[in-house]
Design a protein around this motif. Sequence first.
Motif, PDB file in Angstrom:
ATOM      1  N   THR A 233       0.834  -1.201   0.000  1.00 42.15           N
ATOM      2  CA  THR A 233       0.000   0.000   0.000  1.00 42.15           C
ATOM      3  C   THR A 233       0.870   1.254   0.000  1.00 42.15           C
ATOM      4  OG1 THR A 233      -1.729  -1.153   1.221  1.00 42.15           O
ATOM      5  CG2 THR A 233      -1.812   1.245   1.226  1.00 42.15           C
TER       6      THR A 233
ATOM      7  N   TRP B  12       0.602   5.354   0.508  1.00 42.37           N
ATOM      8  CA  TRP B  12      -0.305   6.362   1.066  1.00 42.37           C
ATOM      9  C   TRP B  12      -0.002   7.711   0.438  1.00 42.37           C
ATOM     10  CZ3 TRP B  12      -0.383  10.773   4.264  1.00 42.37           C
ATOM     11  CH2 TRP B  12      -1.617  11.051   4.868  1.00 42.37           C
TER      12      TRP B  12
ATOM     13  N   ARG C  27      -8.282   1.955  -2.955  1.00 44.36           N
ATOM     14  CA  ARG C  27      -9.203   1.014  -2.332  1.00 44.36           C
ATOM     15  C   ARG C  27     -10.517   1.713  -2.010  1.00 44.36           C
ATOM     16  NH1 ARG C  27      -8.874  -4.101  -2.917  1.00 44.36           N
ATOM     17  NH2 ARG C  27     -10.414  -4.168  -1.252  1.00 44.36           N
TER      18      ARG C  27
ATOM     19  N   HIS D 241     -10.450   1.869   2.903  1.00 46.14           N
ATOM     20  CA  HIS D 241      -9.145   1.651   3.533  1.00 46.14           C
ATOM     21  C   HIS D 241      -8.894   2.836   4.459  1.00 46.14           C
ATOM     22  CE1 HIS D 241      -4.963   0.969   4.374  1.00 46.14           C
ATOM     23  NE2 HIS D 241      -4.888  -0.068   3.549  1.00 46.14           N
TER      24      HIS D 241
ATOM     25  N   ASP E 248      -7.407   5.478   7.113  1.00 47.03           N
ATOM     26  CA  ASP E 248      -6.063   5.898   7.500  1.00 47.03           C
ATOM     27  C   ASP E 248      -5.692   5.251   8.824  1.00 47.03           C
ATOM     28  OD1 ASP E 248      -5.831   7.586   5.306  1.00 47.03           O
ATOM     29  OD2 ASP E 248      -6.570   9.339   6.393  1.00 47.03           O
TER      30      ASP E 248
ATOM     31  N   ARG F 184     -11.284   6.368   3.113  1.00 49.01           N
ATOM     32  CA  ARG F 184     -10.999   5.881   1.759  1.00 49.01           C
ATOM     33  C   ARG F 184     -10.316   6.964   0.935  1.00 49.01           C
ATOM     34  NH1 ARG F 184     -16.191   6.626   2.682  1.00 49.01           N
ATOM     35  NH2 ARG F 184     -16.476   4.397   3.021  1.00 49.01           N
TER      36      ARG F 184
ATOM     37  N   ALA G  81      -5.206   5.573   0.354  1.00 52.51           N
ATOM     38  CA  ALA G  81      -4.405   4.343   0.260  1.00 52.51           C
ATOM     39  C   ALA G  81      -4.503   3.777  -1.159  1.00 52.51           C
ATOM     40  CB  ALA G  81      -4.885   3.313   1.269  1.00 52.51           C
TER      41      ALA G  81
ATOM     42  N   GLU H  88      -3.207   0.825  -3.955  1.00 50.74           N
ATOM     43  CA  GLU H  88      -2.602  -0.500  -4.065  1.00 50.74           C
ATOM     44  C   GLU H  88      -2.220  -0.748  -5.517  1.00 50.74           C
ATOM     45  OE1 GLU H  88      -5.321  -3.536  -2.873  1.00 50.74           O
ATOM     46  OE2 GLU H  88      -6.538  -3.383  -4.675  1.00 50.74           O
TER      47      GLU H  88
ATOM     48  N   ARG I 295      -7.154  -9.374  -0.557  1.00 49.31           N
ATOM     49  CA  ARG I 295      -8.391  -9.357   0.239  1.00 49.31           C
ATOM     50  C   ARG I 295      -9.623  -9.636  -0.616  1.00 49.31           C
ATOM     51  NH1 ARG I 295      -7.558  -3.260   2.144  1.00 49.31           N
ATOM     52  NH2 ARG I 295      -5.442  -3.738   1.487  1.00 49.31           N
TER      53      ARG I 295
END
Length: 280
Positions: free
Chosen positions: A58, A60, A121, A124, A126, A137, A140, A142, A175
């Motif tokens: 991930t 940020w 995502r 997701h 923080d 949301r 993040a 991916e 996931r």
Amino acid sequence: MAETLSDLQQNEAFDVVVIGAGGAGMSAALFAAIDGARVLLVESTEYVGGTTAYSAGTTWIPNSPHGPSINPDDSSANAEGFLRRAVGERSSEALRRAFLQAGPQAVAHIEANSDVKYRARPFHPDYLSELEGSTLRGRALEPLAFDGRKLGRHFALIRPPIPEFTVLGGMMVDRDDVGHLLNMTKSFRSLRHAVKLLVRHARDRISWPRGTRLVMGNALIGRLLSSLLARDVTVLVSTKLEALRTNASGAIDGITLSQNGQRRQISVTGGVILASGGLI
């Protein structure tokens, strides 16, 4: 791409040398190569990827090009306030502001000029989500899944994931995959997704030591490696940095490397980036 240190000439020159082939080092090498530099990437272990390859991968980055589609209400002011409360005096305000300003530009630049691709995502939170300015949301990012078969024999350079991220002896799952696997007897959509994963993995095991569908940190490393190879970046693994050489003005203009008893002096015309701060 040099295969061994002996493939390089004594005092061969590079614009940029990066020490450490984790996610940070590989990204630094890629940005330099995108800008036209001749780059050497040096890794002390037999694999590239460092701790990033073990992780969820991930990244940020508030207000990235992907953020507004997930969270249109986020703002730089919210992110700046959150970072100030989360990090506080452990970093300067100028450094945090530079990160917030440059982060979205960096994501756009690397996606436009390499195989590195992200998505935000849909949910997701923080870390330290109890702090004012946090979001659920959008910040993040991916990496998109990557087909390791595109790397050919260089697939073996990627550090394998931790066992907790795999099933059936080397099939990586994220996931989303876990949700589908758990619901495959309840949903046709999940069943179709699960069957695709299982068939792909069965085919992989005929020709590969593990599954080649890479997700999370392995996907990011695979995309970075693919991009570095496409730009003719020289990558050396199992290679140690022995010394930094400085000139009369104190600037680093060379390094000494060793690998399997071989030693080489390398000239550096631009700079050396030390990115070997992982845990491995």
